[in-house]
Structure formats: C-alpha cells, structure tokens
Design a protein around this motif. Sequence first.
Motif, PDB file in Angstrom:
ATOM      1  N   ILE A 143       0.810  -1.126   0.071  1.00  0.00           N
ATOM      2  CA  ILE A 143       0.044  -0.001  -0.044  1.00  0.00           C
ATOM      3  C   ILE A 143       0.769   1.044  -0.064  1.00  0.00           C
ATOM      4  N   MET A 286      -4.067   1.451  -3.136  1.00  0.00           N
ATOM      5  CA  MET A 286      -3.803  -0.203  -3.393  1.00  0.00           C
ATOM      6  C   MET A 286      -4.156  -0.625  -4.697  1.00  0.00           C
ATOM      7  N   THR A 292      -6.276  -8.847  -1.479  1.00  0.00           N
ATOM      8  CA  THR A 292      -6.118  -8.188  -0.157  1.00  0.00           C
ATOM      9  C   THR A 292      -5.554  -9.079   0.667  1.00  0.00           C
ATOM     10  N   GLN A 296      -3.488  -5.845   4.813  1.00  0.00           N
ATOM     11  CA  GLN A 296      -3.920  -4.833   4.085  1.00  0.00           C
ATOM     12  C   GLN A 296      -5.388  -4.464   4.653  1.00  0.00           C
ATOM     13  N   ILE A 300      -6.458  -0.717   5.982  1.00  0.00           N
ATOM     14  CA  ILE A 300      -7.434  -0.158   5.070  1.00  0.00           C
ATOM     15  C   ILE A 300      -8.761   0.187   6.021  1.00  0.00           C
TER      16      ILE A 300
END
Length: 309
Positions: A143, A286, A292, A296, A300
């Motif tokens: 990211i 991303m 994902t 991650q 997020i």
Amino acid sequence: MTFDQIRYFIAVMESNTFFEAAEKLHITQSTLSKQIMKLEKELEVRLLDRSRRRASVTEAGKLFYQDCLRLSDGYENMLGHLAPYRHRGEQVLCLGTLPVLPQYHLTSKLREFSERYPELRLILEEVEEPELLPGFLSGKYDIIISRKNVAEELNAAFFSLADDRLFAVVPDSEALCRKLGFSPELCRELFSPCPSPLSLERLGRVPLILMNRYTSIFQFCIRLFQSSATCPNIVRTGRVESIISAVSIGEGVSLLPGSNFEIFHHENVRLIPLKENTDIPIVMCMKKGGPTSPAQKKLIDFFQKMTPS
C-alpha cells in the motif's frame, strides 16, 4: 559495484546536470560525483568525458546505461516476485509513503495502528515519487500513501486520508510584489484584510519557483496552468524550505500545499487562495482488483474508520 551506484548513474544520464541528478537522489553533488568516479575505477572504463566544461557521456557510458536499465528493472521485478514469500508465517505489511506524515497528522495514527495490532509487522518506508511509484508497481509496497493525482495516474484504488489545496505564496511586502510584476492595484488587493483569490493567469506573468520536477506537486501545477491556457514563467525549482526562503526575499512566487505551513517556518510570506480548484488531497492507494491480504485489510479498515467521509 552496488545497486545504489547503478541508480546514481541512471539519474546522471536522465538529468541535465550533476546538480539536478543529486537533487533527484537527495544526496550532495560531491557524493554523487565520488560514487561515479568510484564506479569508473572499478569498471576500469571512463563513463563520462570530463575534458570539457560540461561532462558528456562516452560510448562506453551509453552502453553501460542500457545495461543499468536492465539491471534496475530486473532488481525491481525480483523484489516483486519475492514479496509474497517474505516472512511467511507472520503478517507483514510494507507501506510506502511520501515524506508527508507529520503535516497530515498521520504519524500518530500509524503508531496507534501498530499498538492495536501487535501481531502485524508494519514496515514503513518514506521515499520520494521516483522510488514510491516503481515500488508500488513492482509489488515492493503493498500500500502507498500519495497524492490523489498520482493515484489517478496509476489507475489505483484509493480513498482520502486528508484534504489539502494549493495556495499562491507571495512575499509579505507590497514593494517586493511590485518588483515581481504585480500591478499596484493588485498589490493593494493582495494586502487588503480579505484578499480576493488570485487567478493562475495572473500568476503566469510573474517569476515562479515551484517544487522539484520529480514531485507530484510540480506535475499538478503544470496541469493547472495547461488547463487555464497559461504559460508559466518558471525560473527554478527547489524544496519547500528553500522555496519559502526565496519567496520571502522577493525572488519569485510559488504554489504550495497549505499543509506545508504547519511544519515549515514561514515569516515574511503570505498565502493567497486561488480562484481555480486546487484540491490535492492525500490518499491511501492499493492495486485495483488485486488480492487483499489480512494485513492490508486491517490497515485499510483502520484508516477508513478513522478518516471522516
């Protein structure tokens, strides 16, 4: 020979001067010159011809440059290939970011995230755009934190972390503003208690000092001028602190994000809003449609909950 030296030689080849290359690399010109000479000594080949006032590349240097590009691409691809296998068995997240965390109050949020998820190892790297974007595309960074215009160019998925916009930065002196080319009427307007917003068309007539060419801010400024059909008079580029100092003594005016003035000393300059839309928020990016990882998703979700919609 090191990958840093390869990166340095590529920067020299892709810049007009050693000074410009050193600025891109964030090292001194002296350090850059010594590393190139050390490289030449190891290779036993002259890569640059220094017999004239301005160094020029030799035939061997041209050939070596092509090999450097292949090596650099191979190195980035290798890092991308290995990314899924790093630290198997533990949750690891590599976050690349522009050096903007303090001015957007993101440092404390990242610390809070790490405290909330101690089982997750967050690797944080602050880099400039020339390293951030290739790192994101190659998979080195899971990211990144960048500006919205960069995320749009990358066709990445993103959400906003903090709002910001560009302001015109002018000397805090009517006399200096007049010397730069502002009319007496405009100067009186700029120094009134509630100055009216400036247009890019007016700014295009005076000397401009913008952020370094490799930055997303510089690219955003150029697009703004293009959209307003204005040809800017750019006299030089630099870093934020040197730009503010130059503006304060009447060397030119600038366009800078308002958040910069939360962390940089700014006596003898004043900020003027612009008529045009100059919003340039900070976003978390991303890859679209990519897998994902649990790490991650945690990062997020954490920032989406903490960031006002």
